[in-house]
Structure formats: C-alpha cells, structure tokens
Design an enzyme around this catalytic site. Sequence first.
Site, short mmCIF file in Angstrom:
data_model
loop_
_atom_site.label_atom_id
_atom_site.label_comp_id
_atom_site.label_asym_id
_atom_site.label_seq_id
_atom_site.Cartn_x
_atom_site.Cartn_y
_atom_site.Cartn_z
N HIS A 148 5.06 28.16 19.04
CA HIS A 148 4.59 28.20 17.64
C HIS A 148 4.32 26.79 17.14
CE1 HIS A 148 5.28 32.43 17.68
NE2 HIS A 148 6.59 32.31 17.78
N ASP A 167 2.94 37.00 22.49
CA ASP A 167 4.17 37.06 21.70
C ASP A 167 4.58 38.48 21.32
OD1 ASP A 167 6.34 36.49 20.13
OD2 ASP A 167 5.28 35.30 18.65
#
Lengths: 431, 431
Positions: free
Chosen positions: A260, A311
């Site tokens: 991220h 993800d």
Amino acid sequence: MTSLLLEHALVDGVVSDDVLVEIEDGRLSVVRPGADSGTRVPGLTVPGLANCHSHAFHRALRGHTQAERGSFWTWRDQMYGVADRLDPDSYKVLATAVFKEMVATGITSVGEFHYLHHQPGGRPYDDPNAMGHALLAAADEAGIRIRLLDACYLSAGFGDGGMLPPEGVQLRYSDGDAEAWAERVAELPVDRTGVALHSVRAVPREQLPTVVSAGAGRPLHVHLSEQVLENEACLAAHGITPTRLLAEAGALGPMTSAVHATHLTDGDTGLLGRSRSFACFCPTTERDLADGIGPSVALARAGSRLTLGSDSHAVIDLFEEMRAVEMHERLVTMQRGHWSAAELLTAATADGHASLGFDDVGRIAVGQRADLVTLDLESPRTAGAGTSCESVVFAAASPDVRRVVVDGRLVYDGDAGAVGRALAEAIEAVS
Amino acid sequence: MTSLLLEHALVDGVVSDDVLVEIEDGRLSVVRPGADSGTRVPGLTVPGLANCHSHAFHRALRGHTQAERGSFWTWRDQMYGVADRLDPDSYKVLATAVFKEMVATGITSVGEFHYLHHQPGGRPYDDPNAMGHALLAAADEAGIRIRLLDACYLSAGFGDGGMLPPEGVQLRYSDGDAEAWAERVAELPVDRTGVALHSVRAVPREQLPTVVSAGAGRPLHVHLSEQVLENEACLAAHGITPTRLLAEAGALGPMTSAVHATHLTDGDTGLLGRSRSFACFCPTTERDLADGIGPSVALARAGSRLTLGSDSHAVIDLFEEMRAVEMHERLVTMQRGHWSAAELLTAATADGHASLGFDDVGRIAVGQRADLVTLDLESPRTAGAGTSCESVVFAAASPDVRRVVVDGRLVYDGDAGAVGRALAEAIEAVS
C-alpha cells in the site's frame, strides 16, 4: 522440448512478431523473433504476471461488502466473519478456486499474505502449519507458483498502555510472540515461503527484529500506512511514523515489500527508496476500501520498484491494476503520462516476481522460467487496439487471457466456465 | 407473444427470483416474480443500459493514444486525425461495429453526440446529413436504440477579439452559423434525433438560443466544464462560468444533459440542480483524459439526475462506469458509500434512457419497452458474488453479459468473437 511460434510477444520491453520460443525443463532455452518454425500461438504473448499481495479468502466477500456505507474498519468486520468460518479443508478448496481465477487472468506467481494460522480461539492445529500447507496445496492444484508470506500478527493495535491483545477472530492469527511465530514458520519449506509483518499495529516494536531475522534472505512483506489512523496511532505511541519504525528495526531493504504505502511523509518515501524496498500497490482494493492514492511516482523516483497486488480480490485483473496506477495519478494531477505502459508491465511482471523472490521469472528471455500468457487481440476490448505495450495495459482486460503456461506447463486453456463453477461451489461452502 | 422465466431479475430496485415476463409488440405486458412458466433464462437479468454519451469514431483510438505524455489537448490532436479520414461509408461500418460492441456489453440505447457533419474542408455532402444518416443506419444494423444528438459546432474557442473560427478538421464540424445548423437538423427524423451544443467554446453566446429553440421538447446535450481551461477562457471572455452562460441562454432544464460537469462552482451546481438538468458522467474517459473528478454527490443533492456515458470508448463497460463514480469519490474522500448500487443502476438504466428522451425504457415493468440484459452469475468475476444490486455493480463486468434483448428482439446471444472481428476489420479500414 517444446517449440512455440508466438504470433506477437513482449520481448525486452517491446512487442516483436513471430517469436520462436523453445522450452526445456520449464525454462526458455531459445527466444528468437522473426522465426517461422514451431507450433503457432495466435495473439499477443506477455510474460506471466505476478500478484504480489493476496489474501485468498477475501474473495468470498466480493459483491457482499458494498451494501453498507462506512469505512475500511467496517469492511474489516465483515472480512473477520468469513475468516472465522474457515478450516484447513474448506480453505484449501476456496484457495484452489481463487488461485484458478488468478491463473485464468494471467497470474503465474502469487504472494499469499497469510495470517489465518490457528483454530478458532487460537489453539494450534495438530499440524501448526495446517492452514499454510492448505494454501501451498491449493497453489499446486491450481498450477500457480506461490510465495507463502507467513504473517506475524500478535497485537490488535496501539493502546494507551502498550499494544492491545488480540481478540475474537484475531486469536486465530496470533502465535503469542515472535519467537513462537518463528519456530512455527521454520517448519515451512524455505523455497516457497517468505515472511510478513502484518503491520506495525500487529507486531510490538521490540519483537520486529525477531521477524526480520527469521526472514533474512527471503522476501519480507508488510502492510504499511494504508490508513491515516495507523499513522496517527503509531506517532502517538512511538513518536515516529510506521516507515521509520520499520527502518529502525532493520525491516526495510531490497527483499522487502511495503504493501500500500499510501499515506507517507517525504521522509518515509526517502527511507523506502534509499533502502530499495519494493512498493506494492493494490489500486482496485485501495479504491474499494477508500484508502486514498499513494505516491507511486515519488516512490519510484526515490528508488523503490513498483509491484502490484489484487489484495482483497474485489477485482482480480492485473491489467486493471496496471491501468489504475496511472489513472489514479491522472485523476488527481490532471496530467497524463506518469507511468508508461512498459513501466507498468515491468511492475506486473519482472519486478513483481522479483519481490516474491523469483528472480528468474517475468521476462521472455533465455534462461527464464517459461511463464507465458497469451491475449486475444480480437476481443471486443482489444480489437483494433494494436499490438503494443499500450494495447496490453490500456485496452486488454482479464477475460482476454486465452492461454497460460507456468514453468512450461499449460495450466489454462480458456475454459473460464470451469473456473467460475469451482468458485461458486467453494464460496457457497463457506457462506 | 413471448414468455420468459427470468431466473433472477432486477424489478423495482431489488432482485427477485423466477420472474415471468411476457412481451407483446416489443413491450412488457406481464412482470410477475415467483412464477413457474415461460422459457427459462438463467442468470441475472437487468434492464437495458443507456450509454448517454458516445462519440463512436473515438473507438479507433483505443490503445493508440497512450504512448505519449501530455494532456487532454494532445489527445485531441490524435482524435482529430481519425476524424479527418472518415466518410459516410467508412463511418457507417465503424459505427456499426462500435454499436455492436455496446450491445454486447448490455447497452440498449446510445446517445450519439455527433459533430462530424461535412466533407473535409467543410463542404456539405450531397445529402447534408449523410454522416448522421450513416450513424442511424449503423444503429439499425447493430440493433441498438439511438438518440442522434446533432451537435452545433461553429467556433474553435474563445479568442481575444471574439470567437475563433474553426480550422483544419474542425471545418467538417461547422455549419457556419446556428441557423444553417438548425435547417440541416430539421431534416433528420424527430423521433431519433436530439440536439447538442458542442460546448460554450464552440457556439458563440448570441447563437446559443437558436440551438435551444431548435431542440425544444427534445434532449439537449452539452459538454460542460470538462477542463479548467474552458472555464478560465469563458470567464475571461464573458465574466461568467460556462454553466451560467448556458443558464442565461435558456439551455438548462429537465431535457438537458450537462456532460462531464467536472469543474463546477457551487453556483454552477445549484443552477444545474434547480433546473433539473441531468449530469452525464463518463468516469473511464475522465480518468483517461486526466479531466478530474466531478461533484456527482453535490449535483445529485442539488437536484440533478446522474447518467453515464462511455464517451471516448477507452473502455466500453457501463458496469465499470457505475463502479467508477463511487470509486473516484472514495479515493478522494477516504469514505465509502457515497452512491448505493441501486442508485448507480438507476443512473445507468431508467435515468439514462430518460435523458435520451426514452421515458418508457430502463425498468422491468409493465408498459416498458422490453430491453433485457442477462448476466452470467458463474463467471470468474461474478461467481459467489450473490444476486443483489451490489453484485451487478461491484462484481460484474461487460464480458459477463450473455444475452441482450432490445424491444423484445434478441440482438446479442453471447458471440463476442463476432463482435471483435467486426471491430478489427472496421478499425483496420480507417487506420
């Protein structure tokens, strides 16, 4: 030995025509553009894609977590509900189907960020790595290469008087302390396993070095600054950012992936870049979870290599992830051209595999593992869009993948229906 | 009469099971959930989607306009190159293929914003509406319902001493003045044609009312404030925003669609909302062109209804457009839940068709035109994602469309390959 004549193929960053590839023992032994022998493979062939950040079980949430308003934290409550219901058998079936979906979209290596270790309540299974072994077996069955990133998760966050203990389903994640985590992980096969720090919320500062040591020489992945709240809590507890906390624990470096990396200070970006850490962006998840837009360009300028992950599997489509990195930058800067298509393809291929510890995957070149993904150039999406890197990144989508080879072995031949049926059954079983 | 038993169908904003629909003369005469007769249609059926903003020929640019850095304006130069090469015959073939792509993605009505009127250099064709007629014929051949939005384009922008004259390929767009434009448009069939102001850059202030009068009672579409530069030039020339300029010309109202509506003042938003103008967002184009993110939520609160368009056709996938409205808001606000899936479906269906002047399309209800789009619920994307509005908006994508009915007639049966081949040929012919 297999000889294929690829109608078009991405070789050394550009698309060449009539590329002969010969495959021996799962590796490319010959790569020659402008050839005329070999079994013809129509379409545009690109190297296998790397999905560097996966939580396989999140796939069961697709379509079910959008009904409510709310934040990342309300989404997390729903995710915990599914986590609570899985056991090694059901997780193996679910993960097999999810990995099959990945293969069908051109993904040939997955970094499975794994934290669902123990029985409900926290008691280890008879095999303490039963869940990890289920994921490895699922990858084998789906034909995908896996790096199991076994995550240390010990605490539920920063509290007033120290780290908060895990509770509820989090008890399934925790090994108690980093030493016990390391002992368990030592039993997993080194060549398919890396390590992970779930986040600075989940591992007390003094135990970070234990995880770093245990992972030495192998990939180390960590969720980093996905949420502003995490930054604020870390600053309040330690007076430094999560990135600096990791840096001081020796957790950054060329085998590390910061996943991220959304809400960074300039100092954080410099630490990640100078340490040559990878930055793993997951744009379709980051927009789904309203995380914000990370500084991908600044990270690259600082020295980090970009990688990509699906993800939460709100979407599994690395073509969309590639595009989205550039599109999100465009939306907020009102300028085009931050990332070239060739750069985004490198992120999704060679750099992605490298971040999973697979240095010999991700290019169509002699000596590389034979991971080949062939796209249909006459689908409604790709027709007329040309045969360039730009057509791959900005026109193609996952349904255009028609043929996938991993280590020289055909693992997907275009039967998307079979993949869908496997997913439907597996998700039904855990719903 | 045809009787279908829809396994799942979106009726009155929720998904019901076993919905019997009977079709007479292209309209729904019976809609009854919980039935058990009729020819079974597996999957989830939603109303036909409305693509409210299309420039069909832009499809030829997909995959070809990403190689350079640059802005909206450099993209526009490439787009003008394709525009320069088209004639009524080649445009009919290209538009037919593009409309087929739309049908294959579940679009049953298109608003074709049409400004390529005349021969290179600006001389009218023998039939001054030859290009418009080519688009109408293309829609017939593809089986899509069309509202041809014939655009008045007279000037190349705001200059120091008045509006700049059109030049180069823009000569093909111009009728000279609004009166001449109106005379030409009067020859087009009223039931399939609406009007458009290309933008406040392209129609001098004093000629705006002529266009508004010519379109009275029919849809009026206008590109509005897509670029900051347009706003600045309008303010410099007239001292008011483009929205206020349109308001003062009487161009806003419940038959008007403001396309893009990206860079608005609060005053602009109020004018659009109070006049009940539609706001047509084109998120995949707006991110591709680095336009920015328009205030969709503020517009809706002010009274505007949202509609959607694929515009430049970088992508043709209204599921992605629906999602993107919400996702873009999430990215910049770091909150989820701005638009519900049901609201986004209304934008893509009933409100979209209404903005094109088709008030009897876009719902599965007695009396409505029989436009039915059936999605596969066991694709790699949709499997396990449920049968709710959320699964349609947040899990499905255009390749999941398996069957499309327009006015009771089957126009797409899942043969995506044929659509791709038609596109490949048509684009090759104009490249």
